[in-house]
Design a protein around this motif. Sequence first.
Motif, PDB file in Angstrom:
ATOM      1  N   GLN B 399     -63.546  81.300  31.241  1.00 28.76           N
ATOM      2  CA  GLN B 399     -63.319  81.806  32.704  1.00 28.76           C
ATOM      3  C   GLN B 399     -64.078  82.827  33.233  1.00 28.76           C
ATOM      4  O   GLN B 399     -64.795  82.891  34.185  1.00 28.76           O
ATOM      5  N   SER B 400     -64.176  83.908  32.316  1.00 31.18           N
ATOM      6  CA  SER B 400     -64.674  85.244  32.760  1.00 31.18           C
ATOM      7  C   SER B 400     -66.354  84.928  32.843  1.00 31.18           C
ATOM      8  O   SER B 400     -66.939  85.424  33.738  1.00 31.18           O
ATOM      9  N   ASP B 403     -66.977  83.102  36.319  1.00 29.37           N
ATOM     10  CA  ASP B 403     -66.905  83.949  37.544  1.00 29.37           C
ATOM     11  C   ASP B 403     -67.970  84.783  37.221  1.00 29.37           C
ATOM     12  O   ASP B 403     -68.552  85.123  38.543  1.00 29.37           O
ATOM     13  N   GLU B 404     -68.403  85.274  36.072  1.00 26.70           N
ATOM     14  CA  GLU B 404     -69.556  86.135  36.281  1.00 26.70           C
ATOM     15  C   GLU B 404     -71.004  85.621  36.565  1.00 26.70           C
ATOM     16  O   GLU B 404     -71.735  85.922  37.481  1.00 26.70           O
ATOM     17  N   LEU B 413     -72.046  90.346  30.002  1.00 30.63           N
ATOM     18  CA  LEU B 413     -70.735  89.827  29.500  1.00 30.63           C
ATOM     19  C   LEU B 413     -71.275  88.733  28.372  1.00 30.63           C
ATOM     20  O   LEU B 413     -70.562  88.494  27.366  1.00 30.63           O
TER      21      LEU B 413
END
Lengths: 297, 425
Positions: B399-400, B403-404, B413
Amino acid sequence: MPGITLLCFAASYSVAFAIELAGLWVRFGWHRVAMIGMAIAGLVAHSLYLASIAAGDVAILSSPANWMLVVAWVLAALYLWVVFAAPGSAMGLFVLPLVLGLIALAKNTTYQPFADANAPQFWNWLHGSLLLLATVAVCVGFLAGLMYLIQSWRLKHKLPPSPRFRLPSLEKLARTNSRSLGISAVLVAGGFFSGVVLSRLKDGGNTDYHLLADPVVLSLLGMLLWLVVAEIFRLAYPAARQGRKVAYMTLASFGFLVITLLTFAMTGAHGGPTVPSDNPDRESTSMHGANPTKVRP
Amino acid sequence: MKLRMVGCSHHGSNVAMRERLAFTPDEAASALTAWRESHPGVEAVLLSTCNRVELYSASNGDQPVPQGSALAEHLATCHALPVDEISEQLVTLDGDAVVEHLFHVAASLDSMVVGEPQILSQVKQAYELACRLGSAGPHTHGCFQAALRVARRVASETALHRHRVSIPSVAIADFASNVFERFDDKQVLVIGAGEMADETLRYLHDEGARQFTIINRSPERSKALAQQWDADIAAWGDLHQELVRADLVISTTAASQPLVTLDNFREKIAGQRQQRPLFLLDLAMPRDFDPAIGDEIGTYLYSIDDLAAACDRNRKRREKELPLAEAIIAEETQQFLAEARLRTTSPLISQLRDEWNLIKQAELARLMHKLDPLDEQAANEITRFADRLVNKLLHPPMQSLRDEAASGKPTGLFEALRRLLQLKE
């Protein structure tokens, strides 16, 4: 059909016209749907009303009022056809007032049947139908002529077309004009001469009815003469075959039609005795439809 | 994104330069074929219109996208021009800027006449040519297909294309079409052979007109235009006779006096025409037709001033639509770039999932071996527990990454995850 009156479909057509008129200034997402919906509702009610007359004991074209309502119905049906065939055109602004005018005229004229009980059914039908189609043709020509003059004026003044008031091209309007003038001349001639035959067959030796003393016949003869002159003028003078001259001629034809219709509406049962009769029984038996007492509000 | 565009347009280069760099369809095909031979594995699409010449390039796989100078050199070589001569006129765009630019071009927001409809089909033809020759690839497929979709969305959700703004297009679509129902049976007379006449002929041809006659004082210039539009040529002395025959007239001469005065028109033309409708488009300055001719019956005369007012009105209407069109482009660009960035993280996500699944299966096998034989239901429950655990542990990092990717390049990331979880390249 019980419950359906002139007011039902006149109101529907009026609302459709009001929506179309309002569309010149402001339009909503549901504008076209509402306008078509009201026009369809009017035509359905109009059809049911005429069907109820046809189902009764009076023939559909047997009285001046019914006859005008059938003309109005044909024009309303033509309008709906144009709405789907050429979406976006401002046809309703021109056709619907004419439809409403005919309904108003029908409301103020008699439902008393025409006087032709002794005539063969075929000639009755032919006479009524030809004049009905002639009226429609003259109305179509008048509308095309009116739109031609407006469109020509706009183009002469370099006004760009507005999406809210779209008219057909001059070429299309001129063609419609020209055709409707020719067709209406033929139909009026057919209607007039079938009326003469009808009169002969019906009256035989009846001296109460004089053809040329009937104001409807006289006004129709006037319209026929005008249409014949207009056609001859068109054929002899090439410049009158297109453009504004044809438009003016169709407007004049409509003027003659209005005179005929008003005479028709005001004189009551066309074809009845033109010489005052001292025998009421004889007068009543000369009326077409065998039910002269059937008068609608 | 590994994308680069080099080219010139009406914004920064003059007509002469654009003409020198322009490609016919055959020349574009040769240029793309030559590109494939000199840069194997590198995608390319060439867009050439009268207002722009742009070469789009994208690298396939791990190969770096060629430098702007390489693209400029290819354009120069195709036209046998020294690269120094054209490089100053060329613009180079990289990465995300290419996507945004292409979306603007396809949606006609970058056109000389904003909202003109031809550009969409030109972009489509350029892309189809690249597909046919095999020079398009995954990056250009994604980019051009998205551009065509965005252009159609702008056309359907805004009124940008509904208001015409060029004088010939307004003359034909808004006025001549209201006089004539069809053009295929109409006689079109062109007086003069200027650019405006050429452009008007294009619109008339698009509307179906086929019978053209060109009349010009200099026969040489009229010959070229006649050849282009398959038109007849008439002698200058037959002007009045041709005006009698014509339904639609376009006049663009540089004559200092009117060619047709009101008296001329009444004496030599109007009588023979029998009031047949005549559409006169006087694009000359000073005017070729006496303005009073427009008052004659059946004659509809339009000059540049008459049409310019309509054009200005339409231009203002279009300007009102621009913010909406720009918002659509911005939204679509952001979405396209986010999806493209997310695609770059998918190998990492797959790798992570595969490695954790291997660990899960090894641990499950060890556990089952140590325990007493279990019934089928118990064994399934333990397996499902392990699946859920792995999925739940994987969900936050994925998910990160998403989003990134939506907010920008997830490079930091991406690297952090790789190092933290010791994933090999």
